[in-house]
Design a protein around this motif. Structure first.
Motif, PDB file in Angstrom:
ATOM      1  N   GLY A  38       0.738  -1.279   0.152  1.00 18.17           N
ATOM      2  CA  GLY A  38       0.046   0.018   0.070  1.00 18.17           C
ATOM      3  C   GLY A  38       0.797   1.251   0.064  1.00 18.17           C
ATOM      4  N   GLU A  39       0.414   2.419  -0.491  1.00 12.24           N
ATOM      5  CA  GLU A  39       0.733   3.588  -0.334  1.00 12.24           C
ATOM      6  C   GLU A  39      -0.241   4.689   0.308  1.00 12.24           C
ATOM      7  OE1 GLU A  39       2.431   7.289  -3.120  1.00 12.24           O
ATOM      8  OE2 GLU A  39       1.448   5.685  -4.076  1.00 12.24           O
ATOM      9  N   ASP A  40       0.161   5.210   1.336  1.00 12.30           N
ATOM     10  CA  ASP A  40      -0.758   6.282   2.164  1.00 12.30           C
ATOM     11  C   ASP A  40      -0.574   7.382   1.370  1.00 12.30           C
ATOM     12  OD1 ASP A  40      -2.082   7.727   3.965  1.00 12.30           O
ATOM     13  OD2 ASP A  40      -1.155   6.875   5.687  1.00 12.30           O
ATOM     14  N   LEU A  41      -1.662   7.890   0.825  1.00 14.09           N
ATOM     15  CA  LEU A  41      -2.043   8.989  -0.047  1.00 14.09           C
ATOM     16  C   LEU A  41      -2.126  10.277   0.888  1.00 14.09           C
ATOM     17  CD1 LEU A  41      -4.269   8.133  -2.950  1.00 14.09           C
ATOM     18  CD2 LEU A  41      -1.584   7.835  -2.836  1.00 14.09           C
ATOM     19  N   SER A  42      -2.454  10.195   2.310  1.00 11.90           N
ATOM     20  CA  SER A  42      -2.370  11.192   3.322  1.00 11.90           C
ATOM     21  C   SER A  42      -1.152  11.564   3.801  1.00 11.90           C
ATOM     22  CB  SER A  42      -3.505  10.848   4.087  1.00 11.90           C
ATOM     23  OG  SER A  42      -3.246   9.580   4.779  1.00 11.90           O
ATOM     24  N   THR A  43      -0.215  10.826   3.550  1.00 15.17           N
ATOM     25  CA  THR A  43       1.109  11.233   4.045  1.00 15.17           C
ATOM     26  C   THR A  43       2.206  11.496   3.093  1.00 15.17           C
ATOM     27  OG1 THR A  43       1.707   8.710   4.339  1.00 15.17           O
ATOM     28  CG2 THR A  43       0.819   9.783   6.353  1.00 15.17           C
ATOM     29  N   ARG A  44       1.891  11.340   1.742  1.00 11.87           N
ATOM     30  CA  ARG A  44       2.649  11.638   0.671  1.00 11.87           C
ATOM     31  C   ARG A  44       3.012  13.024   0.637  1.00 11.87           C
ATOM     32  NH1 ARG A  44       0.455  10.960  -5.473  1.00 11.87           N
ATOM     33  NH2 ARG A  44       0.916   8.670  -5.273  1.00 11.87           N
ATOM     34  N   GLU A  45       4.364  13.408   0.248  1.00 10.48           N
ATOM     35  CA  GLU A  45       4.604  14.776  -0.087  1.00 10.48           C
ATOM     36  C   GLU A  45       4.084  15.433  -1.164  1.00 10.48           C
ATOM     37  OE1 GLU A  45       8.949  17.559  -0.544  1.00 10.48           O
ATOM     38  OE2 GLU A  45       8.916  15.249  -0.371  1.00 10.48           O
ATOM     39  N   TYR A  46       3.397  16.433  -0.917  1.00 17.54           N
ATOM     40  CA  TYR A  46       2.670  17.298  -2.072  1.00 17.54           C
ATOM     41  C   TYR A  46       3.267  18.228  -2.390  1.00 17.54           C
ATOM     42  CZ  TYR A  46      -1.036  13.538  -1.651  1.00 17.54           C
ATOM     43  OH  TYR A  46      -1.826  12.537  -1.761  1.00 17.54           O
ATOM     44  N   ILE A  47       3.757  18.860  -3.770  1.00 24.06           N
ATOM     45  CA  ILE A  47       4.175  20.156  -3.865  1.00 24.06           C
ATOM     46  C   ILE A  47       3.195  21.135  -3.979  1.00 24.06           C
ATOM     47  CG2 ILE A  47       5.890  21.414  -5.312  1.00 24.06           C
ATOM     48  CD1 ILE A  47       6.974  18.963  -4.008  1.00 24.06           C
ATOM     49  N   THR A  48       2.009  20.589  -4.618  1.00 24.35           N
ATOM     50  CA  THR A  48       0.800  21.726  -4.868  1.00 24.35           C
ATOM     51  C   THR A  48      -0.187  20.799  -4.801  1.00 24.35           C
ATOM     52  OG1 THR A  48       0.875  21.201  -7.274  1.00 24.35           O
ATOM     53  CG2 THR A  48       2.133  23.164  -6.189  1.00 24.35           C
ATOM     54  N   ASN A  49      -1.473  21.281  -4.796  1.00 21.40           N
ATOM     55  CA  ASN A  49      -2.867  20.397  -4.653  1.00 21.40           C
ATOM     56  C   ASN A  49      -2.783  19.899  -5.922  1.00 21.40           C
ATOM     57  OD1 ASN A  49      -5.444  19.613  -4.738  1.00 21.40           O
ATOM     58  ND2 ASN A  49      -6.472  21.604  -4.019  1.00 21.40           N
ATOM     59  N   PRO A  50      -3.050  18.384  -5.808  1.00 21.69           N
ATOM     60  CA  PRO A  50      -3.067  17.619  -7.191  1.00 21.69           C
ATOM     61  C   PRO A  50      -4.316  17.487  -7.937  1.00 21.69           C
ATOM     62  CG  PRO A  50      -3.151  16.339  -5.463  1.00 21.69           C
ATOM     63  CD  PRO A  50      -2.936  17.885  -4.855  1.00 21.69           C
ATOM     64  N   ALA A  51      -5.605  18.251  -7.089  1.00 23.47           N
ATOM     65  CA  ALA A  51      -6.860  18.178  -7.682  1.00 23.47           C
ATOM     66  C   ALA A  51      -7.462  19.680  -7.785  1.00 23.47           C
ATOM     67  CB  ALA A  51      -7.786  17.592  -6.660  1.00 23.47           C
ATOM     68  N   ILE A  52      -6.536  20.419  -8.547  1.00 23.88           N
ATOM     69  CA  ILE A  52      -7.035  21.899  -8.769  1.00 23.88           C
ATOM     70  C   ILE A  52      -8.371  21.716  -9.523  1.00 23.88           C
ATOM     71  CG2 ILE A  52      -6.636  24.021  -9.894  1.00 23.88           C
ATOM     72  CD1 ILE A  52      -3.528  23.155  -9.289  1.00 23.88           C
ATOM     73  N   GLY A  53      -9.481  22.569  -9.159  1.00 19.36           N
ATOM     74  CA  GLY A  53     -10.755  22.679  -9.891  1.00 19.36           C
ATOM     75  C   GLY A  53     -11.852  21.480  -9.522  1.00 19.36           C
ATOM     76  N   ARG A  54     -11.192  20.685  -8.732  1.00 20.19           N
ATOM     77  CA  ARG A  54     -12.298  19.648  -8.462  1.00 20.19           C
ATOM     78  C   ARG A  54     -13.085  19.631  -7.018  1.00 20.19           C
ATOM     79  NH1 ARG A  54     -13.617  17.004 -12.999  1.00 20.19           N
ATOM     80  NH2 ARG A  54     -11.733  16.186 -14.329  1.00 20.19           N
ATOM     81  N   ASP A  55     -13.146  20.678  -6.505  1.00 20.32           N
ATOM     82  CA  ASP A  55     -14.057  20.705  -5.096  1.00 20.32           C
ATOM     83  C   ASP A  55     -15.268  20.297  -5.168  1.00 20.32           C
ATOM     84  OD1 ASP A  55     -11.751  22.395  -4.620  1.00 20.32           O
ATOM     85  OD2 ASP A  55     -12.549  24.404  -4.789  1.00 20.32           O
ATOM     86  N   LYS A  56     -16.147  20.184  -6.279  1.00 21.79           N
ATOM     87  CA  LYS A  56     -17.420  19.458  -6.127  1.00 21.79           C
ATOM     88  C   LYS A  56     -17.227  17.833  -6.146  1.00 21.79           C
ATOM     89  CE  LYS A  56     -21.287  18.959  -9.392  1.00 21.79           C
ATOM     90  NZ  LYS A  56     -21.151  17.624  -9.673  1.00 21.79           N
ATOM     91  N   GLU A  57     -16.269  17.442  -7.154  1.00 21.16           N
ATOM     92  CA  GLU A  57     -15.980  16.146  -7.017  1.00 21.16           C
ATOM     93  C   GLU A  57     -15.568  15.502  -5.712  1.00 21.16           C
ATOM     94  OE1 GLU A  57     -15.174  18.326  -9.192  1.00 21.16           O
ATOM     95  OE2 GLU A  57     -15.675  17.532 -11.410  1.00 21.16           O
ATOM     96  N   ILE A  58     -14.855  16.309  -4.957  1.00 18.79           N
ATOM     97  CA  ILE A  58     -14.278  15.789  -3.809  1.00 18.79           C
ATOM     98  C   ILE A  58     -15.181  16.101  -2.631  1.00 18.79           C
ATOM     99  CG2 ILE A  58     -12.592  16.701  -1.993  1.00 18.79           C
ATOM    100  CD1 ILE A  58     -10.603  17.343  -3.862  1.00 18.79           C
ATOM    101  N   LYS A  59     -16.082  17.105  -2.583  1.00 19.79           N
ATOM    102  CA  LYS A  59     -17.157  17.132  -1.506  1.00 19.79           C
ATOM    103  C   LYS A  59     -18.180  16.031  -1.874  1.00 19.79           C
ATOM    104  CE  LYS A  59     -21.000  20.307  -0.570  1.00 19.79           C
ATOM    105  NZ  LYS A  59     -21.798  21.342  -0.712  1.00 19.79           N
TER     106      LYS A  59
END
Length: 333
Positions: A38-59
């Motif tokens: 497994g890979e824990d996506l909530s502890t990965r190092e993010y440089i920027t938000n990988p889901a720009i413009g996807r607020d509706k889908e994330i909600k």
């Protein structure tokens, strides 16, 4: 009775300690599927938000996950950023920008291929999917993410003909295991729709292709990740970068793409930009310049040849000043 013989008394607490010790020994003999595959996506190092413009889908995804007996199923065309949306949720969890109901949760991404077959330790053989289920049952605040989730309902995925979906159904139904799945529209219709019982465990979330303006925003937010990963900077001002990205978006519009071969927004544009970075790295350059962008455009393989010729001519006109200033050889490919 022999006076030298002493009675050994064992009380209930001693028995419990012995049982715990035995369980610990058994657990130590079990492989952790989450830690191994497994890979824990909530502890990965993010440089920027990988889901720009996807607020509706994330909600919509969060609302599905916090419901008592549902998971989230992302469905859309290839290359439109389904995985990026899940990574975006991991990014928000990491930055404490989610409801308290999923605060501090982990999103574990595991590929289906990692779950095929079994593992044998000290003579005990267990299927990997069974081990994963047992591990998730004992692990709180964990969301399982499986891309290409249609493979779960396709028994031919496994040489042993294991019915992954039926093994998961009871735990998904009770909310014991929370899960996000992603698949393409075609594979959803071909496979997932056939298993209505599995489908009932999910809230379907339709992911549509981003519009051109949003794709430019995505590229502005993504190129720093390329810079960090490859150690090469993208030259020029933000205004110039935005113009370059607008060109890449326009040159890859829907009717210029090779039919059903090329990906869609934003993947098709990011591929060309990534190729430009690759050309710079190949030349040991410290910056991505207009010549590298030009090479990536000229060598694009996901656009019809006649459309590409027109876009190359347009590129020469649009960026004539930079091409001349940097003395770019327009015949080099």
């Amino acid at each position: 009775m022999d006076e030298n013989f002493e009675m050994l008394e064992i009380n209930n607490s001693d028995i419990e300690i012995l049982e715990l010790d035995n369980n610990d020994k058994l657990n130590k003999n079990k492989i952790s599927i989450i830690d191994t595959y497994g890979e824990d996506l909530s502890t990965r190092e993010y440089i920027t938000n990988p889901a720009i413009g996807r607020d509706k889908e994330i909600k919509e995804m969060i609302l599905a996950l916090i419901s008592p007996d549902k998971g989230a199923l992302l469905v859309g065309k290839p290359g439109i950023g389904k995985t990026a949306i899940v990574e975006g949720l991991g990014y928000l969890i990491q930055n404490n920008k989610v409801p308290l109901a999923i605060k501090d949760w982990s999103i574990i991404k595991i590929n289906i291929t990692s779950l095929l077959g079994s593992t044998t330790i000290d003579g005990n053989t267990d299927s990997k999917i069974e081990l994963l289920i047992q591990e998730l049952k004992m692990r709180e605040k964990t969301i399982l993410f499986i891309d290409e989730v249609h493979l779960l309902v396709n028994k031919s995925t496994s040489n042993n003909n294991i019915d992954f979906a039926n093994m998961l159904k009871p735990f998904l139904d009770r909310g014991t295991i929370k899960m996000i799945g992603a698949t393409t529209t075609e594979e959803y219709e071909a496979y997932v729709l056939r298993d209505r019982a599995f489908l009932r465990r999910f809230q379907k979330i339709e992911i549509i292709e981003s519009d051109p303006e949003t794709v430019v925003e995505i590229m502005m937010g993504t190129y720093p990740r390329f810079e960090k990963k490859l150690g090469v900077k993208l030259a020029y001002t933000d205004y110039q970068k935005e113009n370059i990205f607008k060109f890449l978006v326009e040159m890859t519009s829907e009717y210029k793409r090779v039919y059903e071969i090329a990906s869609r927004y934003p993947d098709i544009c990011l591929t060309i930009l990534a190729n430009a970075f690759s050309y710079a790295v190949f030349e040991n350059a410290s910056e991505v310049r207009i010549k590298h962008i030009y090479k990536a455009v000229v060598n694009a393989r996901n656009i019809y040849p006649d459309a590409l010729r027109k876009e190359i001519d347009k590129f020469k006109i649009t960026f004539a000043d930079l091409l001349e200033e940097e003395n770019v050889d327009l015949n080099e490919k």
